[in-house]
Motif scaffolding. Structure first.
Motif, mmCIF file in Angstrom:
data_model
loop_
_atom_site.group_PDB
_atom_site.id
_atom_site.type_symbol
_atom_site.label_atom_id
_atom_site.label_comp_id
_atom_site.label_asym_id
_atom_site.label_seq_id
_atom_site.Cartn_x
_atom_site.Cartn_y
_atom_site.Cartn_z
ATOM 1 N N GLN A 1 57.490 61.715 69.488
ATOM 2 C CA GLN A 1 58.446 62.274 70.206
ATOM 3 C C GLN A 1 58.138 63.502 71.223
ATOM 4 N N ILE A 2 57.213 64.194 70.803
ATOM 5 C CA ILE A 2 56.701 65.447 71.654
ATOM 6 C C ILE A 2 56.201 64.919 72.859
ATOM 7 N N ALA A 3 55.496 63.603 73.146
ATOM 8 C CA ALA A 3 54.809 63.275 74.114
ATOM 9 C C ALA A 3 55.746 63.026 75.155
ATOM 10 N N ALA A 4 57.007 62.436 74.792
ATOM 11 C CA ALA A 4 58.179 61.860 75.542
ATOM 12 C C ALA A 4 58.813 63.070 76.289
ATOM 13 N N LEU A 5 58.566 64.105 75.850
ATOM 14 C CA LEU A 5 59.418 65.372 76.451
ATOM 15 C C LEU A 5 58.902 65.686 77.818
ATOM 16 N N PRO A 6 59.639 65.686 78.850
ATOM 17 C CA PRO A 6 59.302 66.220 80.230
ATOM 18 C C PRO A 6 58.272 67.535 80.162
ATOM 19 N N GLY A 7 57.757 67.405 80.845
ATOM 20 C CA GLY A 7 56.800 68.912 80.762
ATOM 21 C C GLY A 7 55.338 68.516 79.902
ATOM 22 N N VAL A 8 55.280 67.684 79.169
ATOM 23 C CA VAL A 8 54.293 67.406 78.069
ATOM 24 C C VAL A 8 53.363 66.309 78.577
ATOM 25 N N LYS A 9 52.197 67.023 79.055
ATOM 26 C CA LYS A 9 51.129 65.944 79.575
ATOM 27 C C LYS A 9 50.280 65.293 78.641
ATOM 28 N N ILE A 10 50.031 65.698 77.169
ATOM 29 C CA ILE A 10 49.347 65.304 76.065
ATOM 30 C C ILE A 10 49.940 65.736 74.860
ATOM 31 N N ALA A 11 49.938 64.822 73.954
ATOM 32 C CA ALA A 11 50.522 65.374 72.508
ATOM 33 C C ALA A 11 49.553 64.375 71.655
ATOM 34 N N ASP A 12 48.560 65.008 71.021
ATOM 35 C CA ASP A 12 47.433 64.161 70.505
ATOM 36 C C ASP A 12 47.410 64.587 69.053
ATOM 37 N N ALA A 13 47.717 63.840 67.981
ATOM 38 C CA ALA A 13 47.579 64.043 66.811
ATOM 39 C C ALA A 13 46.313 63.914 66.346
ATOM 40 N N CYS A 14 45.856 64.973 65.309
ATOM 41 C CA CYS A 14 44.533 65.327 65.123
ATOM 42 C C CYS A 14 44.475 65.289 63.457
ATOM 43 N N TRP A 15 43.216 65.276 62.937
ATOM 44 C CA TRP A 15 42.838 65.758 61.646
ATOM 45 C C TRP A 15 42.846 67.354 61.293
ATOM 46 N N GLY A 16 43.169 67.618 60.447
ATOM 47 C CA GLY A 16 42.824 69.280 60.276
ATOM 48 C C GLY A 16 44.194 69.901 60.652
ATOM 49 N N VAL A 17 44.035 71.206 60.880
ATOM 50 C CA VAL A 17 45.081 72.356 61.294
ATOM 51 C C VAL A 17 44.789 72.583 62.586
ATOM 52 N N PRO A 18 45.626 72.538 63.652
ATOM 53 C CA PRO A 18 47.080 71.884 63.520
ATOM 54 C C PRO A 18 46.986 70.401 63.517
ATOM 55 N N ASP A 19 48.068 69.809 63.212
ATOM 56 C CA ASP A 19 48.388 68.651 63.329
ATOM 57 C C ASP A 19 48.238 67.940 64.635
ATOM 58 N N ILE A 20 49.079 68.628 65.492
ATOM 59 C CA ILE A 20 49.185 68.299 67.013
ATOM 60 C C ILE A 20 48.693 69.215 67.795
ATOM 61 N N PHE A 21 47.966 68.678 68.946
ATOM 62 C CA PHE A 21 47.420 69.722 70.038
ATOM 63 C C PHE A 21 48.435 69.242 71.150
ATOM 64 N N VAL A 22 49.180 69.860 71.986
ATOM 65 C CA VAL A 22 50.068 69.782 72.870
ATOM 66 C C VAL A 22 49.404 70.326 74.326
ATOM 67 N N VAL A 23 49.426 69.542 75.337
ATOM 68 C CA VAL A 23 49.215 70.119 76.525
ATOM 69 C C VAL A 23 50.683 70.286 77.463
ATOM 70 N N ALA A 24 50.909 71.202 77.804
ATOM 71 C CA ALA A 24 51.920 71.225 78.609
ATOM 72 C C ALA A 24 51.884 72.029 80.058
ATOM 73 N N GLU A 25 52.721 71.441 80.928
ATOM 74 C CA GLU A 25 52.614 71.748 82.226
ATOM 75 C C GLU A 25 53.877 72.078 82.931
ATOM 76 N N VAL A 26 54.489 73.172 82.969
ATOM 77 C CA VAL A 26 55.809 73.451 83.719
ATOM 78 C C VAL A 26 55.787 74.340 84.633
ATOM 79 N N ALA A 27 56.707 74.815 85.308
ATOM 80 C CA ALA A 27 56.836 75.527 86.542
ATOM 81 C C ALA A 27 56.768 77.051 86.343
ATOM 82 N N ASN A 28 57.172 77.596 85.038
ATOM 83 C CA ASN A 28 57.399 78.908 85.018
ATOM 84 C C ASN A 28 57.393 79.154 83.435
ATOM 85 N N ALA A 29 57.376 80.491 83.140
ATOM 86 C CA ALA A 29 57.765 80.727 81.697
ATOM 87 C C ALA A 29 59.125 80.504 81.250
ATOM 88 N N ASP A 30 60.071 80.392 81.932
ATOM 89 C CA ASP A 30 61.117 80.045 81.401
ATOM 90 C C ASP A 30 61.396 78.352 80.944
#
Length: 75
Positions: free
Chosen positions: A20-49
Motif C-alpha cells: 500500500q505504501i509503495a503505491a503512494l505518490p512520492g514513494v520511490k521504494i517501500a521494501d519489507a525487511c527482517w528486523g526493526v523497522p519492518d519497512i524501509f521507505v524512500v520518498a522523494e517530494v518537492a518540499n517539506a509540506d
C-alpha cells in the motif's frame, strides 16, 4: 527533497502495508525487511509540506502501521 521513512507494523501486516505504501505518490521504494523497522521507505517530494502530508496523512493512516520515523537527506 528525499527522505527515508522507517515503518513498524502490526505482526502479519508487513507485506500488505509495504504494498500500500509503495503505491503512494512520492514513494520511490517501500521494501519489507527482517528486523526493526519492518519497512524501509524512500520518498522523494518537492518540499517539506509534501513530505508532511505523505508521512502524516498517508503513510501513518495505512491500516497496520504502528510507528514511523522519518530521516531527511541533507545532500
Amino acid at each position: 527533497m528525499r527522505a527515508y521513512v522507517l515503518v513498524n507494523t502490526k505482526m502479519g501486516k508487513v507485506r500488505g502495508v509495504a504494498g500500500q505504501i509503495a503505491a503512494l505518490p512520492g514513494v520511490k521504494i517501500a521494501d519489507a525487511c527482517w528486523g526493526v523497522p519492518d519497512i524501509f521507505v524512500v520518498a522523494e517530494v518537492a518540499n517539506a509540506d509534501e513530505l508532511n502530508k505523505l508521512v502524516i496523512d498517508k503513510i501513518q493512516s495505512v491500516e497496520g502501521v504502528e510507528r514511523t520515523e522519518t530521516h531527511i537527506a541533507i545532500e
